[in-house]
Scaffold this motif. Structure first.
Motif, PDB file in Angstrom:
ATOM      1  N   LEU A  69      45.055  39.495  65.473  1.00 61.38           N
ATOM      2  CA  LEU A  69      46.418  39.332  65.511  1.00 61.38           C
ATOM      3  C   LEU A  69      47.059  39.984  64.376  1.00 61.38           C
ATOM      4  CD1 LEU A  69      48.717  38.067  67.295  1.00 61.38           C
ATOM      5  CD2 LEU A  69      48.893  36.253  65.713  1.00 61.38           C
ATOM      6  N   GLN A  70      47.737  41.162  64.869  1.00 58.40           N
ATOM      7  CA  GLN A  70      48.291  41.988  63.710  1.00 58.40           C
ATOM      8  C   GLN A  70      49.784  41.698  63.622  1.00 58.40           C
ATOM      9  OE1 GLN A  70      46.319  43.140  61.808  1.00 58.40           O
ATOM     10  NE2 GLN A  70      45.446  45.236  62.509  1.00 58.40           N
ATOM     11  N   LEU A  71      50.739  42.504  62.996  1.00 65.08           N
ATOM     12  CA  LEU A  71      52.045  42.333  62.894  1.00 65.08           C
ATOM     13  C   LEU A  71      52.683  41.950  64.051  1.00 65.08           C
ATOM     14  CD1 LEU A  71      53.521  45.037  60.186  1.00 65.08           C
ATOM     15  CD2 LEU A  71      53.047  42.318  60.005  1.00 65.08           C
ATOM     16  N   HIS A  72      52.598  42.871  65.096  1.00 71.06           N
ATOM     17  CA  HIS A  72      53.643  43.162  66.165  1.00 71.06           C
ATOM     18  C   HIS A  72      52.916  42.453  67.513  1.00 71.06           C
ATOM     19  CE1 HIS A  72      56.145  45.425  63.779  1.00 71.06           C
ATOM     20  NE2 HIS A  72      55.243  46.327  63.769  1.00 71.06           N
ATOM     21  N   ALA A  73      51.464  42.396  67.276  1.00 74.22           N
ATOM     22  CA  ALA A  73      50.760  41.949  68.590  1.00 74.22           C
ATOM     23  C   ALA A  73      49.379  41.882  68.322  1.00 74.22           C
ATOM     24  CB  ALA A  73      50.892  43.329  69.580  1.00 74.22           C
ATOM     25  N   TYR A  74      48.388  41.402  69.261  1.00 72.19           N
ATOM     26  CA  TYR A  74      47.228  41.247  69.129  1.00 72.19           C
ATOM     27  C   TYR A  74      46.639  42.918  69.139  1.00 72.19           C
ATOM     28  CZ  TYR A  74      47.274  36.172  70.482  1.00 72.19           C
ATOM     29  OH  TYR A  74      47.404  35.061  70.387  1.00 72.19           O
TER      30      TYR A  74
ATOM     31  N   TRP B  76      48.140  46.719  71.570  1.00 72.57           N
ATOM     32  CA  TRP B  76      49.117  45.923  72.347  1.00 72.57           C
ATOM     33  C   TRP B  76      48.513  44.896  73.432  1.00 72.57           C
ATOM     34  CZ3 TRP B  76      54.003  45.863  70.039  1.00 72.57           C
ATOM     35  CH2 TRP B  76      53.975  47.026  69.337  1.00 72.57           C
TER      36      TRP B  76
ATOM     37  N   TYR C 114      51.213  48.514  61.834  1.00 74.57           N
ATOM     38  CA  TYR C 114      50.663  47.683  62.612  1.00 74.57           C
ATOM     39  C   TYR C 114      50.041  46.438  61.818  1.00 74.57           C
ATOM     40  CZ  TYR C 114      51.690  51.344  65.954  1.00 74.57           C
ATOM     41  OH  TYR C 114      52.361  52.188  66.900  1.00 74.57           O
TER      42      TYR C 114
END
Lengths: 554, 99
Positions: free
Chosen positions: A47-52, A95, A417
């Motif tokens: 799980l990154q900053l904006h999405a998996y 994403w 990311y």
């Protein structure tokens, strides 16, 4: 090219079914995030900053066209139409949605691929020389042994909870294109009296405490390699520090205990476990080797190449930078740049992936490679086909002639990311590339490796960049430190820090001053940046980087 | 030693299914930072954090993020939160498409 056996396929099917059930249980609330997280990480899902983010292993960087086409399909169906090739020869999808990941894994399994052990404290994807099997300077193709190591390490029951992650790289050549001295274990094939064996290097690594690996054994025969590796990882598993995450890698274990102590422990462990290796692995290796037989090289006409080289300056420029000699003189190794000026290093759209797959199928004996420098390689191309390939690549934005030059920058995803990042990397890479393209100096500057990491973990290999850039958070502002003189080859060296860091707006002019200083300081145009640095040292470059200090001191 | 004065915060996390950055608004979650509820009382913020963290069927990784208040709109203090609110800078693939 290795093809999965029934056993491999069945194993993967079962793993994917397990993960599908785990995802369902997470979504229906039966599993908490604390319970689910280690399970998803084991299957490459971050799980990154904006999405998996799904990190897919590309074992030793080798792909066929079917696999590349499948990556394109995954990018289109479940992501935003592109993928990011990484410094560990993997591909990351930025994403994916949680519900879709089991389907993505099933789609990967259809083409003998997976995301197992692309995270966690396990033995990660085994990387290799991206020119393996094609390079003119190679003792042996390192990929069969890399595949054997992959099979041995995948789901290895003893090594699922190591003190920290563990990375192995293999090369079959004297010239090190796999940065083996910056890996937990680096292996280099060597020949002794017609016998192939391996030099075994341990304790290299970048990150917070960069270290160049040390030679543990200068020659281990092929038969003894797997038990030797098992002994090393086994010793590390017990001895490696679990009390401090920052001291848990084997480089620290080797550093703290000394290479002699480690060698003695490995010898002892080896003596104990060697009898368990009854030779099954060698039978397996023989079978694996058959999968990597060299292609049937064609005897074609090279005239189209010579004609294009003579008449088209753009083709000539590309051929001069993006081709490497192949062991077959009628052939060339093509490096396709994923570093178009101003674009994100290592990214390829689904359309570009399909084009590269098609070219590999038509002209390249169906082989593609991903390099740790985030480019794509067609390892076996007949020279006569080079113009056709170049014009096709150029039409899709893949014809950039910059391999090994200043805009062929390694950059980690950084804070655009990555949840671990302390600063952005991608915009810095894009701006440097754009700036030197505007100056039209790239080819005059010649070989120069810039490597950028967005945090101390050094996924962007900044320590081994001729110019390394490390992005940090200094009191809530992005700040970029420069290191100089790093080298990721067989002459591996850790770059030296030049001084205080620069802001995001200062860093591009700083790099420009550095490069302009080099152009003034080199004795002849053939003297590379690294050679110049090695000859004259840090001081003149420091003066260029920090002109004000210079003025104050005067 | 006096403790640092409490500065305004929002509660943020990632959505379980999509991974999107989300912010707490009353009892719900929004993807739009400007709609996030601004917490100015420390005890209230701690309580709200506990409640939000309990919503593990909806979100992952709940924490308090510093903001300044511009009019009645929260603005990120740290650049990391600024990127989280907008999406990556290399493509318009994040929220910059929506907001």
């Amino acid at each position: 090219m290795y093809h999965y056996t029934d056993f491999d396929a069945a194993f993967l099917k079962e793993r994917n079914a397990q993960f599908r059930a785990q995802v369902e249980r997470r979504i229906d609330g039966s599993l908490t995030e604390d319970e689910f997280k280690p399970l998803r990480l084991m299957n490459g899902l971050y799980l990154q900053l904006h999405a998996y983010m799904l990190r897919v292993a590309i074992p030793y960087g080798t792909l066929n066209s079917r696999q590349m086409n499948q990556l394109a399909l995954i990018a289109e169906r479940w992501d935003k139409g592109y993928g990011h090739f990484t410094t560990r020869q993997n591909i990351q999808f930025n994403w994916p949605q949680l519900r879709d990941v089991p389907d993505m894994l099933d789609a990967l399994a259809e083409v003998d691929m997976h995301a197992i052990q692309t995270s966690g404290n396990t033995i990660r994807n085994v990387t290799a020389d991206h020119f393996a099997g094609a390079a003119a300077d190679e003792v042996t193709d390192p990929r069969p042994i890399a595949e054997l190591i992959r099979q041995w390490s995948t789901d290895h029951p003893e090594f699922q909870f190591l003190p920290r992650k563990f990375k192995v790289a293999v090369t079959g050549a004297e010239a090190d294109r796999a940065v083996i001295k910056a890996h937990d274990i680096g292996l280099r094939a060597v020949k002794r009296e017609d016998r192939i064996g391996f030099e075994v290097i341990v304790g290299g690594g970048l990150g917070r405490t960069p270290m160049i690996g040390k030679v543990l054994f200068d020659f281990v025969s092929q038969e003894d390699l797997l038990p030797t590796l098992e002994a090393i990882v086994s010793v590390y598993n017990l001895l490696g520090r679990r009390d401090n995450k920052h001291k848990a890698r084997i480089k620290i274990t080797v550093h703290e205990n000394g290479i002699e102590d480690i060698r003695a422990r490995v010898d002892e462990r080896y003596a104990l476990i060697r009898p368990q290796f009854t030779g099954v692995d060698q039978t397996l290796l023989a079978r694996i080797k058959a999968n990597f037989a060299a292609p049937q090289f064609l005897k074609g006409d090279s005239a189209p190449y010579h004609s294009a080289y003579k008449h088209d300056p753009l083709f000539r420029s590309w051929a001069d930078t993006n081709l490497t000699p192949h062991r077959n003189p009628d052939y060339a190794i093509v490096t396709i740049s994923l570093k178009a000026h101003g674009k994100t290093p290592g990214d390829a759209t689904a359309r570009q992936m399909r084009l590269m797959a098609g070219l590999a199928q038509r002209y390249g004996h169906d082989e593609l490679r991903i390099s740790h420098e985030q480019n794509v390689i067609l390892p076996h191309v007949h020279k006569g086909d080079l113009p056709s390939i170049y014009y096709a690549l150029k039409a899709e934005g893949l014809g950039t002639a910059n391999i090994g030059l200043i805009s062929d920058i390694i950059a980690c995803p950084g804070m655009d990311y990555c949840a671990l990042a302390t600063a952005r990397s991608i915009p810095i890479a894009r701006e440097i590339a754009t700036r030197f393209d505007e100056l039209n100096l790239e080819h005059d500057i010649g070989p120069l490796k810039i490597k950028i990491s967005g945090c101390i973990n050094a996924c962007g290999h900044h320590h081994v960049g001729h110019i390394g850039i490390l992005g940090l958070d200094r009191a809530g502002v992005e700040n970029y430190q420069i290191t100089l003189g790093g080298d990721g080859t067989e002459q591996a060296a850790i770059g030296e820090r030049a001084g205080p860091g620069f802001s995001a707006t200062e860093i591009i002019p700083a790099v420009e001053r550095l490069v302009m200083a080099y152009l003034d300081l080199r004795t002849v145009p053939e003297e590379t940046f690294l050679q110049t640095y090695r000859r004259i040292g840090m001081a003149p470059f420091k003066a260029a980087l920090y002109p004000e200090e210079q003025a104050n001191a005067a | 030693m006096p403790s640092k004065p409490f500065t305004p915060k929002v509660i943020t996390a990632n959505a379980l299914l999509e991974g999107d950055v989300v912010y707490l608004t009353g009892d719900n979650w929004t993807r739009d930072l400007s709609k996030a509820e601004i917490l100015t009382d420390e005890a209230d913020a701690d309580l709200r954090l506990i409640e939000a963290s309990a919503q593990s069927d909806k979100v992952v990784g709940v924490y308090l993020a510093d903001v300044t208040v511009n009019g009645s709109v929260p603005v990120p203090v740290h650049f990391r939160e600024d990127f989280r609110a907008k999406g990556p800078s290399n493509y318009a693939h994040g929220k910059q498409e929506q907001f």
